[in-house]
Scaffold this motif. Structure first.
Motif, PDB file in Angstrom:
ATOM      1  N   SER A 136      77.160  10.889 -21.675  1.00  9.66           N
ATOM      2  CA  SER A 136      77.379  12.320 -21.451  1.00  9.66           C
ATOM      3  C   SER A 136      78.804  12.609 -21.001  1.00  9.66           C
ATOM      4  CB  SER A 136      76.379  12.846 -20.411  1.00  9.66           C
ATOM      5  OG  SER A 136      75.057  12.736 -20.887  1.00  9.66           O
ATOM      6  N   MET A 137      79.411  11.707 -20.228  1.00  7.53           N
ATOM      7  CA  MET A 137      80.807  11.905 -19.807  1.00  7.53           C
ATOM      8  C   MET A 137      81.739  11.858 -21.006  1.00  7.53           C
ATOM      9  SD  MET A 137      80.965   9.718 -16.235  1.00  7.53           S
ATOM     10  CE  MET A 137      82.684  10.124 -15.920  1.00  7.53           C
ATOM     11  N   GLU A 138      81.400  11.051 -22.005  1.00  3.01           N
ATOM     12  CA  GLU A 138      82.227  10.975 -23.206  1.00  3.01           C
ATOM     13  C   GLU A 138      82.052  12.187 -24.101  1.00  3.01           C
ATOM     14  OE1 GLU A 138      81.511   7.379 -25.275  1.00  3.01           O
ATOM     15  OE2 GLU A 138      82.201   6.068 -23.642  1.00  3.01           O
ATOM     16  N   THR A 139      80.797  12.626 -24.244  1.00  2.00           N
ATOM     17  CA  THR A 139      80.511  13.742 -25.155  1.00  2.00           C
ATOM     18  C   THR A 139      80.643  15.102 -24.497  1.00  2.00           C
ATOM     19  OG1 THR A 139      78.142  13.612 -24.629  1.00  2.00           O
ATOM     20  CG2 THR A 139      78.934  12.303 -26.484  1.00  2.00           C
ATOM     21  N   GLY A 140      80.636  15.130 -23.149  1.00  2.00           N
ATOM     22  CA  GLY A 140      80.716  16.405 -22.446  1.00  2.00           C
ATOM     23  C   GLY A 140      79.429  17.200 -22.490  1.00  2.00           C
ATOM     24  N   LYS A 141      78.282  16.527 -22.699  1.00  2.00           N
ATOM     25  CA  LYS A 141      76.996  17.203 -22.788  1.00  2.00           C
ATOM     26  C   LYS A 141      76.172  16.952 -21.529  1.00  2.00           C
ATOM     27  CE  LYS A 141      76.600  17.000 -27.831  1.00  2.00           C
ATOM     28  NZ  LYS A 141      75.777  16.512 -28.973  1.00  2.00           N
ATOM     29  N   SER A 142      75.479  17.998 -21.098  1.00  2.00           N
ATOM     30  CA  SER A 142      74.568  17.872 -19.958  1.00  2.00           C
ATOM     31  C   SER A 142      73.234  17.312 -20.447  1.00  2.00           C
ATOM     32  CB  SER A 142      74.358  19.231 -19.289  1.00  2.00           C
ATOM     33  OG  SER A 142      75.587  19.767 -18.850  1.00  2.00           O
ATOM     34  N   PHE A 143      72.409  16.855 -19.509  1.00  2.00           N
ATOM     35  CA  PHE A 143      71.068  16.396 -19.877  1.00  2.00           C
ATOM     36  C   PHE A 143      70.129  16.596 -18.698  1.00  2.00           C
ATOM     37  CE2 PHE A 143      72.900  12.524 -18.018  1.00  2.00           C
ATOM     38  CZ  PHE A 143      71.881  12.102 -17.175  1.00  2.00           C
ATOM     39  N   GLY A 161      69.150  15.042 -13.677  1.00  2.00           N
ATOM     40  CA  GLY A 161      69.893  16.120 -14.316  1.00  2.00           C
ATOM     41  C   GLY A 161      71.385  15.849 -14.196  1.00  2.00           C
ATOM     42  N   PHE A 162      72.148  16.229 -15.207  1.00  2.00           N
ATOM     43  CA  PHE A 162      73.586  15.937 -15.209  1.00  2.00           C
ATOM     44  C   PHE A 162      74.334  17.139 -15.753  1.00  2.00           C
ATOM     45  CE2 PHE A 162      77.416  14.073 -17.195  1.00  2.00           C
ATOM     46  CZ  PHE A 162      77.942  13.418 -16.094  1.00  2.00           C
ATOM     47  N   LEU A 163      75.390  17.548 -15.018  1.00  2.00           N
ATOM     48  CA  LEU A 163      76.222  18.662 -15.466  1.00  2.00           C
ATOM     49  C   LEU A 163      77.654  18.430 -15.000  1.00  2.00           C
ATOM     50  CD1 LEU A 163      76.697  20.703 -12.775  1.00  2.00           C
ATOM     51  CD2 LEU A 163      74.269  21.074 -13.182  1.00  2.00           C
ATOM     52  N   MET A 164      78.563  19.265 -15.493  1.00  2.00           N
ATOM     53  CA  MET A 164      79.981  19.110 -15.146  1.00  2.00           C
ATOM     54  C   MET A 164      80.581  20.483 -14.887  1.00  2.00           C
ATOM     55  SD  MET A 164      80.792  17.921 -18.990  1.00  2.00           S
ATOM     56  CE  MET A 164      79.248  17.027 -18.899  1.00  2.00           C
ATOM     57  N   LYS A 171      90.618  20.548 -12.334  1.00  2.00           N
ATOM     58  CA  LYS A 171      90.162  19.178 -12.183  1.00  2.00           C
ATOM     59  C   LYS A 171      88.655  19.111 -12.459  1.00  2.00           C
ATOM     60  CE  LYS A 171      90.338  15.224  -9.048  1.00  2.00           C
ATOM     61  NZ  LYS A 171      90.723  14.740  -7.685  1.00  2.00           N
ATOM     62  N   ARG A 172      88.225  18.146 -13.265  1.00  2.00           N
ATOM     63  CA  ARG A 172      86.825  18.045 -13.679  1.00  2.00           C
ATOM     64  C   ARG A 172      86.020  17.194 -12.695  1.00  2.00           C
ATOM     65  NH1 ARG A 172      84.518  18.295 -19.574  1.00  2.00           N
ATOM     66  NH2 ARG A 172      85.134  20.403 -18.998  1.00  2.00           N
ATOM     67  N   PHE A 173      84.830  17.693 -12.406  1.00  2.00           N
ATOM     68  CA  PHE A 173      83.891  16.974 -11.549  1.00  2.00           C
ATOM     69  C   PHE A 173      82.541  16.911 -12.256  1.00  2.00           C
ATOM     70  CE2 PHE A 173      87.071  18.423  -8.576  1.00  2.00           C
ATOM     71  CZ  PHE A 173      87.222  17.346  -7.715  1.00  2.00           C
ATOM     72  N   PHE A 174      81.749  15.907 -11.913  1.00  2.00           N
ATOM     73  CA  PHE A 174      80.417  15.716 -12.480  1.00  2.00           C
ATOM     74  C   PHE A 174      79.384  15.694 -11.356  1.00  2.00           C
ATOM     75  CE2 PHE A 174      83.486  13.701 -15.247  1.00  2.00           C
ATOM     76  CZ  PHE A 174      83.164  14.224 -16.488  1.00  2.00           C
ATOM     77  N   VAL A 175      78.217  16.269 -11.648  1.00  2.00           N
ATOM     78  CA  VAL A 175      77.139  16.347 -10.656  1.00  2.00           C
ATOM     79  C   VAL A 175      75.889  15.699 -11.250  1.00  2.00           C
ATOM     80  CG1 VAL A 175      75.687  17.840  -9.242  1.00  2.00           C
ATOM     81  CG2 VAL A 175      78.065  18.478  -9.683  1.00  2.00           C
ATOM     82  N   LEU A 176      75.362  14.723 -10.521  1.00  2.00           N
ATOM     83  CA  LEU A 176      74.100  14.082 -10.891  1.00  2.00           C
ATOM     84  C   LEU A 176      73.047  14.472  -9.869  1.00  2.00           C
ATOM     85  CD1 LEU A 176      72.413  11.976 -12.547  1.00  2.00           C
ATOM     86  CD2 LEU A 176      73.182  10.269 -10.872  1.00  2.00           C
ATOM     87  N   THR A 177      71.952  15.065 -10.363  1.00  2.00           N
ATOM     88  CA  THR A 177      70.834  15.393  -9.479  1.00  2.00           C
ATOM     89  C   THR A 177      69.681  14.441  -9.774  1.00  2.00           C
ATOM     90  OG1 THR A 177      69.914  17.028 -11.020  1.00  2.00           O
ATOM     91  CG2 THR A 177      71.486  17.827  -9.383  1.00  2.00           C
ATOM     92  N   LEU A 178      69.061  13.947  -8.727  1.00  2.00           N
ATOM     93  CA  LEU A 178      67.914  13.042  -8.852  1.00  2.00           C
ATOM     94  C   LEU A 178      66.770  13.557  -7.991  1.00  2.00           C
ATOM     95  CD1 LEU A 178      69.701   9.555  -8.596  1.00  2.00           C
ATOM     96  CD2 LEU A 178      68.939  10.706 -10.672  1.00  2.00           C
ATOM     97  N   GLU A 179      65.574  13.536  -8.553  1.00  2.00           N
ATOM     98  CA  GLU A 179      64.399  13.995  -7.807  1.00  2.00           C
ATOM     99  C   GLU A 179      63.258  13.019  -8.031  1.00  2.00           C
ATOM    100  OE1 GLU A 179      61.543  17.962  -7.368  1.00  2.00           O
ATOM    101  OE2 GLU A 179      63.169  17.912  -8.830  1.00  2.00           O
ATOM    102  N   ASP A 180      62.684  12.551  -6.949  1.00  2.00           N
ATOM    103  CA  ASP A 180      61.546  11.633  -7.032  1.00  2.00           C
ATOM    104  C   ASP A 180      60.286  12.450  -7.331  1.00  2.00           C
ATOM    105  OD1 ASP A 180      59.539   9.800  -6.783  1.00  2.00           O
ATOM    106  OD2 ASP A 180      60.318   8.864  -4.953  1.00  2.00           O
TER     107      ASP A 180
END
Length: 575
Positions: A136-143, A161-164, A171-180
């Protein structure tokens, strides 16, 4: 400082300079008035400037405290999120990680993740998530998706979940959300298992009703078949009366069984219509054939008026529409002791729809006002008038209501106690694609006599005897097979022309009639019609649609008239 503060300090400084110059030029021990004025001005400007400066600094400090408080609130919110939050830059360097994400990634809550590469946190636990992040970091796509992960001693389900985003400096930042979501996943799994179990129970229930239908109807059909032969014998008047009562009771019991089984299907929402093109006036003929003599015996007039051309064709489930009419007319005749019963039908074409407005009226006992509201409810009966001469399950009108609603219609009643009732219903039928003249009613498959031999596949001894005798009356020899397997083996061994027809019961041990008929049609050299036999009226109407398997259907109890139509016509052995 503000511009006003600068100006005040500049003015104060100027006043101070002027005062000092004036004093230096003055005589000893004597200060001019001008100097005093400038000195006082200096003090005033200085005090005002310091006051404004203090206020400005106070506001700046307040803003800083507000920003610090807001940052503290945001941080507390992030710390208390139910979801894990991991923020990293374009180089993969972690900028923020809340306690939840550290817990999911099997890290201590007080460990410092800032500055580490995200893969050092994610890879050891969530390998597929790390791989998806890299893509996703290469393609710039969220998931956003769920992963089941195996960890020591158990399996967990994680929703990732992943977004940017880009900050104000680009400046670009990436956010990873995780939920159990392990508990939620376990709930879904249990619900899925329960759903599968429910489906299994439903299938078992359907099979039970199908078998029960067959087992209950089979002896009733046997009784009706034997009464037919018994009525052909020479009997004294008392015996004739007994036989007639047996026949009437059997027909009543068969009707009750049919109502109960139809109603059970409707309540389970497993009841479907089978629309086809048919002539509307065919229903009028059926009603007159069934009820004219009954009404005449009771001394009441029966009129059936269909306001349509003789060849008017509509698209709908003829069998079920006829069932509605039969229920209403049967009730009208049953509860009317004198006067008349009238049936009227009017229609209106609207585009591709035919609106059928129907009315069944009588001059019978009628209904009390409190009964009208519940007359179409399940298990309700005409409680004011029901007695030993008026049997019924209380399901007929409930079935009518559900059938009418399946036809996108509505049913209601107008009634006065002691004056009679008028049942009204409106249904929506279709217009056939072809012109009425081009539509021919489906012809019943008939048998051409060649060998004079019929293969009868029937596992019930009494019903087999009835069919054998009916065929014998028409000059045919019956060869008996006890189940579908036996029938298929006989047909495989037979040469073309060996049988003139096959009569195949649907419900049999080892192999049912559907499967046996398909094998006979596809894997043998048999070139004669195959008829499936069933005791369920609804099942018979469904079988007519499987033309690739069978050539026709016969309904139990065996009707001598139907047998004559099939075996005496001398037509070709197909449809």
């Amino acid at each position: 400082m503000t511009m006003i503060t600068h100006v005040l300090f500049l003015a104060a400084t100027s006043s101070l300079v002027v005062a000092l110059v004036t004093v230096s030029r003055a005589e000893a021990f004597r200060i001019p008035t001008v100097a005093w004025v400038h000195a006082v001005s200096f003090l005033l400007y200085a005090v005002s400037g310091f006051t404004l400066l203090r206020r400005s600094l106070g506001k700046a400090h307040a803003r800083e405290r507000s920003i610090e408080a807001l940052a503290s609130i945001y941080n507390a919110m992030l710390e208390r999120l139910n979801s894990g939050l991991l923020v990293f830059d374009a180089d993969g360097e972690v900028q923020y990680a809340n306690p939840v994400v550290l817990s999911i990634l099997r890290r201590d809550a007080d460990s410092d993740a800032v500055g580490l590469h995200y893969s050092l946190l994610v890879d050891p636990v969530l390998v597929p998530v790390a791989e998806t992040i890299a893509d996703s970091m290469e393609t710039g796509k969220s998931f956003s998706r769920e992963y089941r992960v195996f960890i020591p001693q158990r399996t967990i389900c994680v929703r990732a979940g992943f977004l940017m985003f880009d900050d104000s400096d680009g400046k670009r930042f990436f956010v990873l959300t995780l939920e159990d979501v392990t508990a939620e996943d376990e709930t879904k799994r249990r619900l899925s298992e329960q759903l599968e179990e429910t489906k299994r129970h439903s299938i078992a229930k359907d099979n039970f009703f199908s078998n029960m239908s067959h087992e209950i109807r089979t002896p009733i059909n046997a009784i009706l078949g034997m009464t037919y032969f018994l009525k052909q014998c020479e009997l004294d008047p008392r015996a004739v009366s007994y036989v007639q009562k047996i026949e009437n009771a059997s027909e009543l019991l068969l009707g009750v069984v049919n109502d109960i089984l139809d109603f059970s299907k409707m309540r389970e929402h497993k009841f479907t219509l089978h629309p086809d093109a048919f002539k509307l006036l065919d229903i009028r003929k059926i009603l007159l054939d069934l009820f004219f003599l009954k009404a005449e015996r009771k001394g009441i007039a029966l009129s059936v008026d269909f306001d349509c051309p003789e060849d008017y064709v509509v698209v709908g489930d003829q069998f079920r529409l006829t069932q509605v009419f039969m229920n209403l007319v049967a009730n009208a005749v049953k509860f009317t002791e004198r006067g008349r019963v009238s049936v009227s039908v009017n229609l209106e074409e609207l585009g591709n729809d035919v609106i059928l407005r129907c009315q069944v009226s009588d001059t019978g006992c009628g209904l009390a006002e409190e009964s009208v509201a519940r007359i179409f409810a399940d298990f309700e009966q005409f409680s004011e008038v029901l007695n030993k001469n008026h049997e019924g399950t209380g399901l007929g009108l409930a079935i009518c209501k559900r059938l009418v609603e399946l036809m996108n219609g509505v049913i209601w009643v107008d009634s006065r106690l002691g004056k009679g009732s008028s049942f009204h219903f409106v249904v929506v039928l279709g217009v056939p694609e072809r012109k009425p003249a081009e539509i021919e009613p489906p012809a019943r498959a008939t048998v051409s006599r060649r060998s004079g031999r019929v293969l009868l596949v029937e596992d019930d001894e009494v019903n087999a005897e009835i069919a054998v005798r009916l065929l014998a009356e028409l000059g045919y020899e019956a060869e008996l097979a006890l189940d579908g397997v036996d029938a298929v083996e006989r047909c495989r061994a037979a040469t073309p022309g060996h049988y003139d027809a096959v009569l195949m019961d649907v419900h049999m041990p080892r192999m049912n009639g559907y499967s046996a008929a398909r094998l006979i049609k596809t894997e043998t050299q048999l070139d004669c019609p195959v008829f499936l036999v069933t005791a369920a009226e609804g099942e018979a109407s469904e079988m007519e649609s499987i033309h690739d398997i069978i050539d026709g259907s016969i309904l139990k109890p065996y009707n001598p008239v139907v047998f004559r139509e099939i075996f005496e016509s001398g037509a070709t052995g197909g449809k």
